[in-house]
Design an enzyme around this catalytic site. Structure first.
Site, PDB file in Angstrom:
ATOM      1  N   SER A 195       0.796  -1.232   0.000  1.00 51.95           N
ATOM      2  CA  SER A 195       0.000   0.000   0.000  1.00 51.95           C
ATOM      3  C   SER A 195       0.828   1.281   0.000  1.00 51.95           C
ATOM      4  O   SER A 195       0.279   2.361  -0.247  1.00 51.95           O
ATOM      5  CB  SER A 195      -0.962   0.009   1.195  1.00 51.95           C
ATOM      6  OG  SER A 195      -2.040  -0.877   0.978  1.00 51.95           O
ATOM      7  N   LYS A 208       0.508   3.332  -3.102  1.00 57.14           N
ATOM      8  CA  LYS A 208      -0.672   4.164  -3.359  1.00 57.14           C
ATOM      9  C   LYS A 208      -0.324   5.652  -3.422  1.00 57.14           C
ATOM     10  O   LYS A 208      -0.965   6.412  -4.156  1.00 57.14           O
ATOM     11  CB  LYS A 208      -1.724   3.926  -2.272  1.00 57.14           C
ATOM     12  CG  LYS A 208      -2.302   2.517  -2.251  1.00 57.14           C
ATOM     13  CD  LYS A 208      -3.199   2.300  -1.036  1.00 57.14           C
ATOM     14  CE  LYS A 208      -3.765   0.882  -0.994  1.00 57.14           C
ATOM     15  NZ  LYS A 208      -4.573   0.638   0.221  1.00 57.14           N
ATOM     16  N   TYR A 263      -2.779  -3.304 -10.743  1.00 61.46           N
ATOM     17  CA  TYR A 263      -2.743  -2.967  -9.321  1.00 61.46           C
ATOM     18  C   TYR A 263      -1.877  -3.944  -8.529  1.00 61.46           C
ATOM     19  O   TYR A 263      -1.082  -3.529  -7.667  1.00 61.46           O
ATOM     20  CB  TYR A 263      -4.175  -2.950  -8.769  1.00 61.46           C
ATOM     21  CG  TYR A 263      -4.266  -2.566  -7.311  1.00 61.46           C
ATOM     22  CD1 TYR A 263      -4.072  -1.243  -6.911  1.00 61.46           C
ATOM     23  CD2 TYR A 263      -4.561  -3.512  -6.335  1.00 61.46           C
ATOM     24  CE1 TYR A 263      -4.161  -0.888  -5.571  1.00 61.46           C
ATOM     25  CE2 TYR A 263      -4.656  -3.165  -5.004  1.00 61.46           C
ATOM     26  CZ  TYR A 263      -4.457  -1.850  -4.625  1.00 61.46           C
ATOM     27  OH  TYR A 263      -4.537  -1.494  -3.301  1.00 61.46           O
ATOM     28  N   TYR A 304      -3.881   3.621   7.676  1.00 59.77           N
ATOM     29  CA  TYR A 304      -5.157   2.914   7.752  1.00 59.77           C
ATOM     30  C   TYR A 304      -6.064   3.589   8.773  1.00 59.77           C
ATOM     31  O   TYR A 304      -6.050   4.820   8.901  1.00 59.77           O
ATOM     32  CB  TYR A 304      -4.935   1.425   8.062  1.00 59.77           C
ATOM     33  CG  TYR A 304      -4.039   0.732   7.056  1.00 59.77           C
ATOM     34  CD1 TYR A 304      -4.305   0.807   5.690  1.00 59.77           C
ATOM     35  CD2 TYR A 304      -2.922   0.003   7.459  1.00 59.77           C
ATOM     36  CE1 TYR A 304      -3.481   0.168   4.763  1.00 59.77           C
ATOM     37  CE2 TYR A 304      -2.107  -0.646   6.536  1.00 59.77           C
ATOM     38  CZ  TYR A 304      -2.395  -0.551   5.187  1.00 59.77           C
ATOM     39  OH  TYR A 304      -1.588  -1.178   4.280  1.00 59.77           O
ATOM     40  N   VAL A 330       1.289  -3.650   3.988  1.00 60.29           N
ATOM     41  CA  VAL A 330       1.218  -4.898   4.741  1.00 60.29           C
ATOM     42  C   VAL A 330       2.461  -5.784   4.579  1.00 60.29           C
ATOM     43  O   VAL A 330       2.543  -6.843   5.198  1.00 60.29           O
ATOM     44  CB  VAL A 330      -0.052  -5.709   4.401  1.00 60.29           C
ATOM     45  CG1 VAL A 330      -1.295  -4.955   4.833  1.00 60.29           C
ATOM     46  CG2 VAL A 330      -0.103  -6.074   2.923  1.00 60.29           C
TER      47      VAL A 330
END
Length: 310
Positions: free
Chosen positions: A66, A69, A194, A246, A264
């Protein structure tokens, strides 16, 4: 700029947090990540003047997950501009888990709350320009190569395949957004892009270099060459503050106070304007999906150097 940290200081702090390596758990829902060694710890600081100090397993690569992103958002903004991107993705933090579909069902208009949750990140990756999967992945890779100054950056094929084969929740999110016209392209092609984006591999120094570019207003630290327009770099850092950890972003802002994005794999990217980028890596995660060792290390660094932006 806050005081520079010596290699000895950094090493001492890394040693201090080593007893925490057995707390938390490695992400097991992506089978290829399960084989990570919880004892592999690393930390790196890349300053806005180009200097770098690193400790731990500095040569080992790990996937961004992540953390990617933040960078895909920068590329989408460069591809389409702010107005278009935020017509499809919101700007608000959420208290729901990063994989939640709930807000897509209850929000009006039905668009993801922000680009850092999975739904938002999928919508952002769908915006990356390219005529097919290969071209879009290559554009992402070249962007990362440009930002890190390393042409060898690539994705981990095994991790990408493992993520694609188990991406049931992300498929659900994508098909829901296809129905509401947030996602325009083919869902399976989007998932391939992705998953390869999330599986991009870096070393700890490359991770901190990404943060240094953002900290330097989108400019390459040594040359001053613009890699990301300053306004877009600011937007990315703002999302790191409000949504980057998060649904623990609020407590992290209070306790650590630096713009950061976790993944993660156990990676966390930090960026402090005028100071530099901070990369930490420790595979074991807490219940929110953030690196146990990484959180403690970032708090130590922030406390010792008074890096909190608040």
């Amino acid at each position: 700029m806050s005081q520079k940290i010596t290699k000895k200081q950094l090493n001492n702090w890394l040693e201090d947090v080593k007893p925490l390596v057995n707390q938390g758990k490695i992400a097991s829902y992506i089978p290829a990540l399960e084989r990570q060694d919880p004892n592999d710890l690393a930390v790196s600081i890349s300053y806005v003047n180009g200097d770098t100090v690193s400790c731990g397993v500095t040569k080992k690569t790990f996937t961004l997950q992540s953390v990617s992103k933040v960078i895909s958002l920068a590329l989408a903004l460069m591809d389409h501009g702010e107005e278009y991107v935020f017509s499809k993705v919101g700007m608000e933090p959420t208290g729901d888990p990063f994989y939640s579909i709930a807000k897509l069902e209850t929000s009006n208009p039905s668009k993801p709350l922000n680009p850092m949750i999975n739904a938002g990140a999928l919508a952002v990756t769908d915006m990356i320009k390219g005529k097919d999967v290969s071209e879009r992945v290559e554009r992402l890779l070249n962007f990362f190569r440009n930002l890190t100054g390393d042409s060898s950056i690539h994705y981990n094929t095994e991790v990408a395949t493992s993520e694609f084969d188990t991406a049931f929740l992300n498929r659900s999110l994508s098909y829901f957004m296809k129905q509401t016209n947030i996602i325009k392209g083919d869902v399976e092609e989007l998932l391939e892009v992705y998953c390869k984006q999330c599986a991009i591999e870096v070393t700890i120094e490359q991770l901190s270099t990404l943060g240094a570019v953002l900290a330097n207003n989108g400019k390459e630290p040594r040359t001053g060459r613009e890699l990301i327009p300053e306004h877009f770099a600011r937007i990315c850092k703002t999302f790191m503050v409000t949504c980057g950890m998060y649904d623990a972003s609020g407590s992290f802002a209070i306790e650590v106070g630096i713009p950061a994005k976790s993944g993660v794999s156990g990676a966390i990217l930090g960026s402090v304007k005028g100071f530099g980028g901070i990369g930490v890596y420790g595979p074991n995660l807490n219940e929110k999906g953030n690196s146990v060792v990484g959180l403690k290390l970032l708090k130590r660094i922030s406390d010792q150097t008074q890096l909190s932006i608040f």
